[in-house]
Design a protein around this motif. Structure first.
Motif, mmCIF file in Angstrom:
data_model
loop_
_atom_site.group_PDB
_atom_site.id
_atom_site.type_symbol
_atom_site.label_atom_id
_atom_site.label_comp_id
_atom_site.label_asym_id
_atom_site.label_seq_id
_atom_site.Cartn_x
_atom_site.Cartn_y
_atom_site.Cartn_z
ATOM 1 N N UNK A 28 2.850 0.525 -4.058
ATOM 2 C CA UNK A 28 3.199 0.856 -2.675
ATOM 3 C C UNK A 28 3.649 -0.476 -1.854
ATOM 4 N N UNK A 29 4.973 -0.452 -1.653
ATOM 5 C CA UNK A 29 5.493 -1.725 -0.887
ATOM 6 C C UNK A 29 4.770 -1.623 0.599
ATOM 7 N N UNK A 30 5.475 -2.619 1.306
ATOM 8 C CA UNK A 30 5.106 -2.591 2.673
ATOM 9 C C UNK A 30 5.675 -1.636 3.509
ATOM 10 N N UNK A 31 6.917 -1.204 2.990
ATOM 11 C CA UNK A 31 7.778 -0.296 3.644
ATOM 12 C C UNK A 31 8.316 0.770 2.599
ATOM 13 N N UNK A 71 11.883 -5.102 3.504
ATOM 14 C CA UNK A 71 10.353 -5.290 2.826
ATOM 15 C C UNK A 71 10.415 -3.983 2.005
ATOM 16 N N UNK A 72 11.080 -3.019 1.747
ATOM 17 C CA UNK A 72 10.897 -1.822 0.877
ATOM 18 C C UNK A 72 11.523 -2.419 -0.548
ATOM 19 N N UNK A 87 11.465 -6.900 -4.812
ATOM 20 C CA UNK A 87 11.108 -8.224 -4.636
ATOM 21 C C UNK A 87 9.992 -8.617 -3.862
ATOM 22 N N UNK A 88 9.569 -7.799 -2.597
ATOM 23 C CA UNK A 88 8.327 -8.084 -2.118
ATOM 24 C C UNK A 88 7.232 -6.896 -2.287
ATOM 25 N N UNK A 89 7.054 -6.630 -3.630
ATOM 26 C CA UNK A 89 5.859 -5.857 -3.758
ATOM 27 C C UNK A 89 4.558 -6.729 -4.111
ATOM 28 N N UNK A 90 3.474 -6.421 -4.098
ATOM 29 C CA UNK A 90 2.369 -7.331 -4.408
ATOM 30 C C UNK A 90 1.947 -7.346 -5.743
ATOM 31 N N UNK A 92 21.408 -4.830 0.652
ATOM 32 C CA UNK A 92 19.970 -5.140 0.409
ATOM 33 C C UNK A 92 18.916 -4.246 1.229
ATOM 34 N N UNK A 93 19.524 -3.771 2.413
ATOM 35 C CA UNK A 93 18.605 -2.811 3.313
ATOM 36 C C UNK A 93 19.441 -1.792 4.155
#
Length: 495
Positions: free
Chosen positions: A65-68, A164-165, A168-171, A403-404
């Motif tokens: 589950x990413x930030x967005x 942020x979806x 690359x930005x996953x935890x 990218x978004x």
């Protein structure tokens, strides 16, 4: 070995060759198997910051589950692991996590689960490093408490929350961030999403409490996926072979879907070549029959472009902006005459993977404009060097992936493609679009920038890749979006 034995061995081998494909097809799924099955090309990796293909993104969307996330109807970003993502100047952003987030190993999801993961992506040079460093322009990270961290960018970017979806930005959990055993983590990733991976190999098994198990099977050939769904041995095919495109509607009726893409292919021009005036560039665009290429060499896997922005970028995109993308050989011939003709050989610079369609485009230009056109095949490294040294003397192929979901996100890469293009006010308009108070407020300057780019035809938009899906009768309609692909978390049987 005597002749009788040899004959028996040959017969046995022939029988095995005939039986093996049938056995493999049957093994895809027993009709009574309650699990839901998806066919896909194998993922290059499941390390989240290194995800680089459609299968990896699809699995990542279920396991993390990413930030967005993204609303499949509008394409707009929606908070997921983030409780809020706020900024007063669009340059310094404060991210606040929802409480109670945990990884599948039971450890908490904290601010450092994100910041340390992003640091690892950049340090290791993974696929997502460019997204973090260049697209986002990440300059600094500061953890305030377990649920809050601050992100400083090198420029204002109102699209940062939407970005942020991206995987690359996953935890990642503390254990792997500490051990740095990325190979082991890629074999059995630990995420924080609704599904956990219990097995990963030729098939990836995803399980979730009180839900059907999902099996993602490695089936590289679209034809094998398609046939397996027809035989009810597979629930979803994530690709459709080109020779079944025309019959897909009759064979699957309301059980097929074409997902608009976010990747685009262009022909860009070196600004240092004075002979490629806007009039010449416009002429070349009108002389290209995009439909003939997408239905021919590209095998129905792409959509002809009518805009600089790919069709999968929903918020703010306008249809039909590129009037000069319409194939008009008579107008192209007349325009070339009006422009004084094109002297010398027209070299089309491209990489090996583009050879088939570049050859077809070259033949179209030769036939329509009666000019000398020569494909020039180079490696990616050779093209970069030639661009840096200003040795590229003709149009060159550019592939971009937005990218978004915002029009400006599709336009920014065209200024960074190595063309040297410095169109009047375009760079300023793109900066205005990115730094506007809200993404909606940035739509107008982005549209003005697109109009200016199309007027100059700084890059000829050719087509956008799209995805095809077909599914079995036992499933409800599937859910997809251009930035995640197939949403595994919404797969449900009818009964």
């Amino acid at each position: 070995m005597n002749s009788v034995a040899r004959t028996a061995a040959l017969v046995a081998g022939a029988v095995a060759m005939l039986v093996a494909p049938l056995a493999a097809m049957k093994a895809l799924r027993d009709p009574d198997d309650p699990r839901l099955s998806v066919g896909a090309a194998p993922a290059a990796t499941l390390v989240p910051g290194d995800v680089r293909d459609a299968t990896g993104r699809m699995i990542a969307g279920a396991v993390w589950t990413g930030l967005m996330s993204y609303d499949p109807r509008t394409g707009s970003p929606v908070p997921a692991a983030a409780e809020s993502v706020t900024s007063g100047d669009r340059k310094v952003w404060t991210v606040r996590l929802r409480p109670g987030g945990r990884f599948h190993d039971g450890t908490p999801v904290t601010a450092r689960s994100f910041t340390d993961a992003w640091t690892a992506v950049v340090r290791e040079g993974w696929h997502g490093a460019r997204t973090i460093s260049e697209t986002a322009g990440l300059k600094g990270l500061k953890v305030t408490d377990d649920r809050t961290f601050e992100v400083t960018l090198d420029r204002p970017l109102n699209g940062f929350p939407a970005l942020l979806g991206d995987p690359a930005f996953l935890p990642m959990p503390e254990s792997v961030l500490r051990s740095r055993d990325w190979a082991a983590y890629g074999r059995r990733p630990i995420g924080n999403g609704p599904y956990r991976i219990t097995s990963h190999g030729r098939e990836t098994v995803l399980e979730r409490p009180n839900a059907r198990t999902i099996v993602v099977k490695s089936i590289p050939k679209p034809s094998d996926q398609y046939s397996a769904v027809e035989l009810n041995r597979l629930d979803v095919a994530t690709a459709v072979p080109s020779d079944r495109h025309e019959t897909m509607d009759t064979e699957f009726r309301d059980r097929h879907l074409t997902l608009p893409g976010r990747a685009m292919t262009y022909l860009a021009f070196p600004s240092w070549e004075d002979r490629f005036t806007p009039a010449i560039r416009q002429t070349l665009s009108m002389a290209i029959d995009r439909s003939a290429i997408t239905e021919g060499p590209l095998g129905h896997q792409a959509t002809p472009a009518n805009s600089l922005v790919p069709p999968g970028v929903l918020p703010g995109r306008r249809e039909g902006q590129c009037r000069l993308c319409i194939h008009d050989p008579r107008a192209a011939t007349a325009a070339l005459t009006d422009a004084g003709g094109l002297n010398g050989t027209l070299n089309l610079w491209h990489e090996a993977s583009d050879a088939a369609w570049v050859e077809a485009v070259a033949e179209q230009l030769r036939k329509t404009l009666t000019i000398d056109v020569q494909p020039r095949r180079v490696t990616a490294a050779e093209l970069r060097t030639a661009l840096d040294e200003r040795k590229v003397d003709g149009p060159f192929v550019v592939h971009t992936t937005t990218p978004y979901p915002a029009p400006v996100a599709a336009l920014r890469p065209l200024l960074e493609a190595g063309t040297g293009y410095e169109g009047e006010d375009v760079s300023d308009l793109i900066t205005q679009a990115e730094s506007a108070p809200t993404p909606d407020a940035g739509v107008t300057p982005a549209r003005l920038a697109e109009s200016a780019l199309l007027r100059d035809m700084a890059a000829i938009p050719l087509w956008s890749a799209h995805d095809h899906f077909v599914w079995s009768e036992r499933l409800h309609k599937i859910t997809t979006d251009p930035f995640t692909g197939l949403n595994l978390t919404t797969l449900k049987p009818k009964n």
